[in-house]
Motif scaffolding. Sequence first.
Motif, short mmCIF file in Angstrom:
data_model
loop_
_atom_site.label_atom_id
_atom_site.label_comp_id
_atom_site.label_asym_id
_atom_site.label_seq_id
_atom_site.Cartn_x
_atom_site.Cartn_y
_atom_site.Cartn_z
N ASP B 238 127.99 42.59 -15.95
CA ASP B 238 127.68 41.94 -14.67
C ASP B 238 128.90 42.02 -13.74
OD1 ASP B 238 126.91 40.37 -12.63
OD2 ASP B 238 126.62 38.53 -13.83
N ALA B 239 128.67 42.66 -12.61
CA ALA B 239 129.77 42.85 -11.67
C ALA B 239 130.32 41.52 -11.15
CB ALA B 239 129.31 43.71 -10.49
N ALA B 240 129.48 40.50 -11.14
CA ALA B 240 129.92 39.21 -10.63
C ALA B 240 131.01 38.60 -11.50
CB ALA B 240 128.72 38.25 -10.54
N ALA B 288 138.51 39.76 -27.57
CA ALA B 288 138.02 38.49 -28.12
C ALA B 288 138.04 37.40 -27.05
CB ALA B 288 138.88 38.07 -29.32
N GLN B 289 139.08 37.39 -26.25
CA GLN B 289 139.17 36.37 -25.21
C GLN B 289 138.11 36.56 -24.14
OE1 GLN B 289 143.20 36.03 -23.81
NE2 GLN B 289 143.96 35.62 -25.89
N LEU B 290 137.79 37.82 -23.85
CA LEU B 290 136.71 38.07 -22.89
C LEU B 290 135.40 37.52 -23.45
CD1 LEU B 290 137.39 41.75 -21.75
CD2 LEU B 290 137.53 39.70 -20.33
N ALA B 291 135.15 37.74 -24.75
CA ALA B 291 133.92 37.28 -25.37
C ALA B 291 133.85 35.75 -25.35
CB ALA B 291 133.82 37.81 -26.80
N SER B 292 134.96 35.10 -25.70
CA SER B 292 134.93 33.63 -25.74
C SER B 292 134.81 33.04 -24.34
CB SER B 292 136.15 33.08 -26.48
OG SER B 292 137.33 33.51 -25.83
N VAL B 296 130.27 39.43 -20.75
CA VAL B 296 129.62 40.47 -21.57
C VAL B 296 130.25 41.83 -21.25
CG1 VAL B 296 127.43 41.45 -22.31
CG2 VAL B 296 127.53 39.11 -21.40
N VAL B 297 130.77 42.47 -22.31
CA VAL B 297 131.41 43.78 -22.16
C VAL B 297 130.50 44.86 -22.69
CG1 VAL B 297 133.37 45.19 -22.90
CG2 VAL B 297 133.71 42.77 -22.32
N ASP B 298 130.17 45.83 -21.84
CA ASP B 298 129.29 46.93 -22.25
C ASP B 298 130.06 48.03 -22.97
OD1 ASP B 298 126.83 46.14 -21.69
OD2 ASP B 298 126.57 47.33 -19.84
N ASP B 299 131.24 48.28 -22.47
CA ASP B 299 132.00 49.39 -23.04
C ASP B 299 133.48 49.04 -22.99
OD1 ASP B 299 132.28 51.88 -24.19
OD2 ASP B 299 132.72 52.82 -22.25
N PHE B 300 134.17 49.48 -24.02
CA PHE B 300 135.59 49.15 -24.11
C PHE B 300 136.32 50.29 -24.79
CE2 PHE B 300 139.16 47.55 -26.55
CZ PHE B 300 139.80 46.70 -25.65
N SER B 301 137.43 50.71 -24.24
CA SER B 301 138.17 51.76 -24.94
C SER B 301 139.67 51.60 -24.72
CB SER B 301 137.72 53.14 -24.48
OG SER B 301 138.09 53.33 -23.14
#
Lengths: 283, 327
Positions: B238-240, B288-292, B296-301
Amino acid sequence: MTTTTVTPEAVTAYAPSRETLSAVLTRGERPRRPSALSASTTFGWRAILKIKHVPEQLFDVTAFPIIMTLMFTYLFGGALAGSTREYLQFFLPGIMVTSVVMITMYTGVGLNTDIEKGVFDRFRTLPVWRPAALVGMIFGDVLRYILAATTIMIVGLILGFRPGGGFLGVVGGIALLVVFSFAFSWIWTMFGLFLRSEKSVMGVSMLVLFPLTFLSNVFVDPRTMPGWLQAFVEVNPISHLVTAIRSIMAGTPDMTEMMWTLIASALLILVFGTLTMRLYNRK
Amino acid sequence: MNSPAIETAGLIKTFGDNRAVDGVDLTVPPGTVYGLLGPNGAGKTTVVRMLATLLRPDGGTARVFGHDVVREADAVRSRVSLTGQYASVDEDLTGSENLVLLARLLGYSKPQARERAAQLLAAFGLTDAADRQVKKYSGGMRRRIDIGASILNTPDLLFLDEPTTGLDPRSRNQVWDIVRIVVANGTTVLLTTQYLDEADQLAGRIAVIDHGRVIAEGTPGELKSSIGAGTVHVRLRDAAQRPEAERVLAAALRTTVQQGSDPVALTARAEAGGSERGAAELASRALAQLASAGIVVDDFSLGQPSLDEVFLALTDRPTQPAEEAVA
């Protein structure tokens, strides 16, 4: 090549093996450095292999001389000597010289394209006699000169050229021509290294070759020319070469002219060979 | 062998107004792979050509195993081989003819040359292609015949000028394996490359070159730690949520975060204290901090720094490049 061809690589993928590679990475005794002659003939062999793989390049040394011979024989023969057959007795050695000397310029063109490729970098990092790559290249070109001269001789004989010196005279004449052309080629190796593109090598070659071959005794007797032109024709090494070859083929070798030709050849190698090597080492 | 494989001091080469090589100092110990890393036109190839006796330096000195490359060119030539940026073999000739030709030039007799050529063709998996013209070879096969030609006499120093540029990944891995085997057998390799990854894989030490100067030198680890171990790329659902995600990431990675042109993308450099594992740990903690935080992360590298990033990091600094040069 058909569309169904599959490269062997695609069939069996290559995997570098430590054992086989280590086995070829030997540090045993190295062979001794080859002699100057051996290195040069090896490069000559390369030139022959190139002819084998790209036979089209022989077009220059066969079709071009035939056209030159036919064209000028029929163009000038009747007007200058009464008949083409008469003219040929005078003209054939000259057109042979003209054609072969013109072909020498391909040495420069060939070197110019060759040296742009990576393979020359490798040659220049080899611990061999420095001029070998160029000498060998010209050895290969000598074969082309012999082929061109022989082609013209055959055409001449068919048209009615009858050399008084017989077979030996013809062979001797061609030999002198080849020696001179070998020496003359060093002018083009110099330009081939010096100029930037194949086209500019061609351009300079034409600029040198046309006056040198036409302002000579190849086509007509210089006696009818204006004095200043006669003076040029007199010193032009091509004239001396043509006179020498005419005399050899006629069976009455002119030692003075032969000597001048050999002196000119030695000077050409000395001057242009040195300049070429200087450029070659610096490039 | 007491002297270094390569030792240059203040090496300079100018072409017209262009200082292609502008005072390069290098010391390469024998038996190692040394990487020259830099973009096109940085002067890498010019350095190699001077060391391989193909170009005369305009200033400074260069020695190969103690021999001056100008005054003792022949002594240098007998110990080095060059695999140029473009295939250094004759494309009109077959693979076998090329090797026999070069073997003859190194002094092998005709039967010896043929035998040596056959050995090398077999070792490089080119026996089936021996009688085909090199111009019909694939990129990988060309590289192999080229390297094969370079080890006809096993050299003490091998120059590999961008050996994998333009190769597919499998051929590239083959070349890497070959280089490792060659080095394991005692040959020193000077490798030029545009890829940090390649230098990292092969080289013991790397010199980063830009505008003809060495702007950094060290082991791959030292270089990477000096510029951050990697780059974190995140794509959000979500861009928001982007402003908040940016704040979380910046705090977790202790660095500034850039917003991509894509409204859901974020990029940050992971400035870990040196090792790559540190960067990975830092990045996973950030995830992990983003999740908590409910993002919502679609892609991570986590990517290795690219050469671009190395360059930005090295050239953006306020200090002048010359002061960073370490010989």
